[in-house]
Design an enzyme around this catalytic site. Sequence first.
Site, PDB file in Angstrom:
ATOM      1  CD  GLU A 175     -19.341  36.882  54.161  1.00 31.01           C
ATOM      2  OE1 GLU A 175     -18.126  36.985  53.079  1.00 31.01           O
ATOM      3  OE2 GLU A 175     -18.824  35.160  54.660  1.00 31.01           O
ATOM      4  CD  GLU A 180     -15.336  43.622  70.090  1.00 32.76           C
ATOM      5  OE1 GLU A 180     -16.142  43.997  71.325  1.00 32.76           O
ATOM      6  OE2 GLU A 180     -14.017  43.503  69.829  1.00 32.76           O
ATOM      7  CB  SER A 196     -20.069  30.974  61.478  1.00 28.52           C
ATOM      8  OG  SER A 196     -20.891  32.218  61.146  1.00 28.52           O
TER       9      SER A 196
END
Length: 628
Positions: A436, A192, A225
């Site tokens: 990630e 976010e 994504s």
Amino acid sequence: MWKYRTLNNCNLAVSSLFCSRLPANQTKFNAVCNSRNKSTVTENQSFMANIFRGSLVSKQVFPYPDVLNAEQKELTNSLIDPFERFFSDVNDAAKSDANSKMDDDVAKALWELGAFGIQVPADFGGLGLNNTQYGRLCGIVGANDLGLGITIGAHQSIGFKGILLYGTPEQKAKYLPKVAAEQVYAAFALTEPSSGSDAGSIRCRAVKTPDNKYYVLNGSKIWISNGGIAEILTVFAQTEVVDPKTGQKKDKVTAFIVERSFGGVTSGPPEKKMGIKASNTTEVYFEDVKIPVENVLGKEGDGFKVAMNILNNGRFGMGATLSGTMKKCIELATAHATNRVQFGQHLKNYKGIQDKIAQMNILQYATESMAFAIAQNMDAGSQDYHLEAAISKIYASECAWYVCDEAIQILGGMGYMVETGLERVLRDLRIFRIFEGTNDILRLFVALTGIQYAGSHLKELQQAFKNPAANLGLIFKEASKRAASTVGLGGTDLSVHVTDELLPSSKKTAHCIDLFGQTVEELLIRYKKDIIHEQILLTRLANAAIDIYSMVVTQSRATRAVNLNLPTAQHELNMTKALTIQASDRVINNLKDITSSRQKALNEQISVIAGTIFENGGVNTTGILDEN
């Protein structure tokens, strides 16, 4: 020798606040943070976790894992040619990059190839491959088009991975056929605007309706994504959860399977990015989205656990993918150095070029060795791979950047041109050190997770000293081990695991492991719980851990090559020996710097300099023309 009396002052609990802010966090980390249970300490089979407490648990690294049976190898080999032909005959990476999107015919061919359901069981329309097989195909993707690879990876490595890991039978039956074979894209919606690496501070909120049949979701996600094309999203939101023990209400993150068809799900325009332009990246907005309660993924309030285990489970794939990227870069650089003549000689004859090519290949070998050691351990049923996976991600993303940059350097001006394709690869690679789990945060995760594991073990020893008569075995075992390693006797012995030619290398690595364990203990004694604030020291400790893992996996893999009499065995041995010399030197230097007064003084000076820069909003020196 370790001073046991200091144990009483050793508070090892990393604050829950800090724990919750690590993007690579997971159930095991939380358990280690909070546990005082002896079984938590003794059952972990992670090689890396155990060296933090000065213990050698070799099962996951020696011998090098080899889990595929003949049928699985045959199936994997049967898929390699179609995948490679797709990239040579159908896909145009440069075109997709220029257009900032993947053509419809390319996407259709990928779906027909089964590329979006590689790990989905065949019963649900997927290829049903395991992690090792998936990694092999990832390498092909990485060698050809990282932008397209993000589309595939965002879909299955994280997008619907939660359904594979946590889905109920009903959820799997409903959604897996869609995402595997029906051209329905998936996405993972966690980040976010106000929570980048701080995944624990998300504001998206889902409120249960009075009839308890739905949750109503509101909020937004950023940098998702596949965000603009996904019809199914794994979404994480705050929910009000009642503690069954106390009856108190508290906010906890819950994971949901959200369909765009529920209504109220919209996407922003595609983001303009530095690289991976072929992939779709957008903001995603949720306005009064009604989610059936049966679409909770995992348990209510377990969303953080779900998110982190999804990321941990798929992280090895990055190493497999980038090992393929590095391999392609090396091939281009090698071809150029072989054919290009300068000053009357081919470039390959110059020692400087030889050094570059050799270093590039060494890093590729180590990256690939890590990725497939982890993948095969996962396929063998291991649950203790989170530290290794984080290390693999860090190592792969940084080595791939280095290898591509050096390939461009070898090609010179030609490497800088768009036509060669390396400038696109370099742009695409830059994101891998960020998403990630940023490498900076993952280094802290590696160091703090390992320290917590070591600390839990030392607390067990502390308890033993309260009743020494009943625990003499444990006490003398630890005392003798520490005494032996301190004076250079006994300690770690890797010689039984490696081929004869690698015995000197294994000895260097063993010394590094012993020094590493001693340094961890010294840090625990010196800083206690305040170690969480010593991020420069933690980063150096993580760097040492990364180098140790690279030495161990390459020694294991090279030994395998010798034992199987592979034609590449001598080359693998040579690369492993070279890597060990370099990596062991770095480990020793990093560990010495952690405890040196000189380095402490430098770190303090760095903090002062940084403080001045922040106070002045940037550079704080007098301009040359302003000087008197």
